[in-house]
Design an enzyme around this catalytic site. Structure first.
Site, PDB file in Angstrom:
ATOM      1  N   GLY A  68     -38.084 -11.927  -3.983  1.00 16.70           N
ATOM      2  CA  GLY A  68     -37.687 -10.758  -3.223  1.00 16.70           C
ATOM      3  C   GLY A  68     -37.838  -9.499  -4.043  1.00 16.70           C
ATOM      4  O   GLY A  68     -37.672  -9.523  -5.264  1.00 16.70           O
ATOM      5  N   ARG A  69     -38.143  -8.399  -3.358  1.00 17.83           N
ATOM      6  CA  ARG A  69     -38.328  -7.136  -4.067  1.00 17.83           C
ATOM      7  C   ARG A  69     -37.931  -5.992  -3.146  1.00 17.83           C
ATOM      8  O   ARG A  69     -38.215  -6.003  -1.958  1.00 17.83           O
ATOM      9  CB  ARG A  69     -39.779  -6.976  -4.501  1.00 17.83           C
ATOM     10  CG  ARG A  69     -40.103  -5.624  -5.129  1.00 17.83           C
ATOM     11  CD  ARG A  69     -41.574  -5.547  -5.504  1.00 17.83           C
ATOM     12  NE  ARG A  69     -41.878  -6.405  -6.656  1.00 17.83           N
ATOM     13  CZ  ARG A  69     -41.869  -5.991  -7.906  1.00 17.83           C
ATOM     14  NH1 ARG A  69     -41.575  -4.730  -8.196  1.00 17.83           N
ATOM     15  NH2 ARG A  69     -42.152  -6.818  -8.888  1.00 17.83           N
ATOM     16  N   TYR A  72     -34.124  -1.462  -4.880  1.00 18.12           N
ATOM     17  CA  TYR A  72     -32.946  -1.724  -5.700  1.00 18.12           C
ATOM     18  C   TYR A  72     -33.243  -2.628  -6.887  1.00 18.12           C
ATOM     19  O   TYR A  72     -32.632  -2.522  -7.930  1.00 18.12           O
ATOM     20  CB  TYR A  72     -31.866  -2.331  -4.811  1.00 18.12           C
ATOM     21  CG  TYR A  72     -30.538  -2.580  -5.471  1.00 18.12           C
ATOM     22  CD1 TYR A  72     -29.905  -1.598  -6.224  1.00 18.12           C
ATOM     23  CD2 TYR A  72     -29.906  -3.806  -5.324  1.00 18.12           C
ATOM     24  CE1 TYR A  72     -28.675  -1.831  -6.804  1.00 18.12           C
ATOM     25  CE2 TYR A  72     -28.664  -4.037  -5.903  1.00 18.12           C
ATOM     26  CZ  TYR A  72     -28.059  -3.056  -6.648  1.00 18.12           C
ATOM     27  OH  TYR A  72     -26.840  -3.293  -7.227  1.00 18.12           O
ATOM     28  N   VAL A  74     -35.558  -6.569  -8.287  1.00 18.00           N
ATOM     29  CA  VAL A  74     -36.414  -7.716  -8.048  1.00 18.00           C
ATOM     30  C   VAL A  74     -35.591  -8.985  -8.258  1.00 18.00           C
ATOM     31  O   VAL A  74     -34.762  -9.061  -9.175  1.00 18.00           O
ATOM     32  CB  VAL A  74     -37.620  -7.726  -9.016  1.00 18.00           C
ATOM     33  CG1 VAL A  74     -38.588  -8.851  -8.673  1.00 18.00           C
ATOM     34  CG2 VAL A  74     -38.337  -6.383  -8.987  1.00 18.00           C
ATOM     35  N   VAL A  75     -35.824  -9.990  -7.408  1.00 18.73           N
ATOM     36  CA  VAL A  75     -35.123 -11.272  -7.523  1.00 18.73           C
ATOM     37  C   VAL A  75     -36.143 -12.357  -7.814  1.00 18.73           C
ATOM     38  O   VAL A  75     -37.195 -12.435  -7.163  1.00 18.73           O
ATOM     39  CB  VAL A  75     -34.339 -11.605  -6.243  1.00 18.73           C
ATOM     40  CG1 VAL A  75     -33.621 -12.954  -6.399  1.00 18.73           C
ATOM     41  CG2 VAL A  75     -33.332 -10.509  -5.921  1.00 18.73           C
ATOM     42  N   LYS A  90     -31.577 -11.709 -10.753  1.00 18.45           N
ATOM     43  CA  LYS A  90     -31.820 -10.400 -10.159  1.00 18.45           C
ATOM     44  C   LYS A  90     -31.929  -9.368 -11.272  1.00 18.45           C
ATOM     45  O   LYS A  90     -31.031  -9.224 -12.093  1.00 18.45           O
ATOM     46  CB  LYS A  90     -30.682 -10.028  -9.207  1.00 18.45           C
ATOM     47  CG  LYS A  90     -30.874  -8.683  -8.510  1.00 18.45           C
ATOM     48  CD  LYS A  90     -29.626  -8.261  -7.742  1.00 18.45           C
ATOM     49  CE  LYS A  90     -29.354  -9.130  -6.558  1.00 18.45           C
ATOM     50  NZ  LYS A  90     -28.254  -8.580  -5.725  1.00 18.45           N
ATOM     51  N   ASP A 219     -20.797  -4.475   3.432  1.00 17.65           N
ATOM     52  CA  ASP A 219     -22.173  -4.588   3.917  1.00 17.65           C
ATOM     53  C   ASP A 219     -22.461  -6.007   4.387  1.00 17.65           C
ATOM     54  O   ASP A 219     -23.507  -6.583   4.089  1.00 17.65           O
ATOM     55  CB  ASP A 219     -23.165  -4.162   2.827  1.00 17.65           C
ATOM     56  CG  ASP A 219     -24.566  -3.881   3.384  1.00 17.65           C
ATOM     57  OD1 ASP A 219     -24.679  -3.618   4.603  1.00 17.65           O
ATOM     58  OD2 ASP A 219     -25.533  -3.927   2.615  1.00 17.65           O
TER      59      ASP A 219
END
Length: 393
Positions: A68-69, A72, A74-75, A90, A219
């Protein structure tokens, strides 16, 4: 999903927009992160993504692929070299005060939990890296100049970490959830009442745990609810605490007080930052003055959408997402915003004619989505009522 409604979608997202990013394709990197075992001394880190190798004798984690990117951070999926366990790593670049604030809020929330909960993502460790030096983070570490500079950056709203050419990163090592997020899991499978019932119990248990520990998530949405399938059955994990608030001074989990008393206290803690994601925001959040009851409203939206598979198309990512709304002509409007405009509006729950929703769940959702926060159950009451509804079913 009504495609006409999707075309007319009005989407306004607050400060969580900076952290949103669709998962990208896997990219093998096979680089390692090394972290020392003590908290008060600096250690080398063999970095990922462009950092040269340093003096490392035993790298702790190997990064396998990017999952994931976003703006905020990158994972990555990674593996612990000693145990072979898979973890999520992360990487957050702390190059601006707003990014530092989001990173610290996530760290403070997860680090404040003295106990684990099956339905809350577990933080294994957090590492602060600047230039070629890495240090394990500990909450309130007054011996670390780098940690204090991070806090000062967040409080002052201006960079005090040094020149931009000296990058600073926070690395969060957490449990890996191979099942994706709640959107992916629900929408890729046929409806299953047993799974729905289990998920409702898990979600209410997780939020009650967080509120008992003085954490308001702020959130809650399907993107931030991950799925672990390691046990053979899907287990939900509430994640992404970048917008969370630790309500210090309103109850202490370590004092052994009755959970209901602590929950009453957290619901007296007023918050004023209008943050979150539009379709899950309570009416009072739109006005910027709210309590932990805003989490209850968001949870009601998630559960309602999950049970009836109500979705919309996100205008930015073009993804189909779980979320309920109110139709105003050709537009679809977030429920919280619609209630703010018309507090006496009666929500049509269930929305679909051929719904299998029980009367107990229907009544509970109406209460969770009440315009007046005082009419909503608190997290402890919600957990008890959900248990009763599931037993009755």
């Amino acid at each position: 999903m009504d495609t006409g409604a999707a075309d007319n979608l009005r989407r306004r997202t607050r400060s969580s927009r900076a952290r949103r990013g669709a998962a990208t394709g896997a990219r093998a990197v096979l680089r390692a992160v090394s972290v020392g075992n003590t908290e008060d001394t600096d250690h080398d880190m063999e970095g990922a993504v462009g950092l040269c190798k340093l003096r490392v004798t035993a790298p702790r984690y190997s990064l396998l692929r990017e999952v994931g990117r976003g703006a905020y951070g990158v994972v990555y999926e990674a593996v612990a070299r000693r145990s072979g366990a898979r973890v999520a790593v992360k990487k957050l670049r702390c190059d601006a005060p707003e990014k530092v604030e989001l990173a610290l809020q996530e760290f403070w929330a997860l680090a404040s939990l003295e106990k684990r909960h099956e339905n809350v993502v577990q933080l294994e460790e957090c590492v602060l890296q600047r230039n070629r030096v890495a240090q394990r983070m500990s909450h309130g570490n007054k011996r670390s100049k780098q940690y204090l500079r991070l806090v000062e950056t967040s409080l002052k709203g201006e960079r005090v970490l040094g020149p931009p050419e000296e990058p600073c990163y926070l690395w969060f090592v957490m449990e890996f959830c191979e099942g994706g997020d709640l959107n992916q899991f629900i929408l890729s499978r046929r409806p299953d009442p047993n799974t729905n019932n289990s998920f409702m119990l898990q979600l209410t248990s997780a939020v009650a745990f967080l509120h008992e520990n003085n954490i308001v998530h702020r959130d809650l949405k399907p993107d931030n609810i991950l799925i672990s399938e390691r046990s053979g059955s899907p287990i939900l994990k509430v994640a992404d605490f970048g917008l969370s608030k630790v309500c210090a001074g309103f109850g202490n989990a370590s004092e052994g007080k009755v959970g209901e008393e602590k929950n009453t206290n957290i619901n007296k803690f007023w918050l004023s930052s209008a943050c979150g994601s539009d379709f899950y925001m309570a009416p009072e959040v739109w006005e910027g003055h709210y309590t932990a009851k805003a989490d209850i409203f968001a949870l009601g939206i998630i559960i309602w959408a999950m049970l009836e598979r109500i979705t919309f198309i996100d205008a930015e990512s073009k993804r189909e997402l779980l979320g309920t709304y109110v139709r105003h002509g050709a537009d679809i409007v977030p429920v919280g915003e619609a209630l703010l405009d018309n507090p006496k509006m009666v929500l049509n729950i269930p929305q679909k004619r051929r719904s299998c929703m029980s009367d107990g769940v229907r009544k509970l959702l109406h209460d969770m989505l009440a315009f007046n926060p005082q009419d909503r159950p608190d997290a402890i009451q919600l957990r008890a009522r959900m248990d009763q509804v599931m037993c009755a079913a």
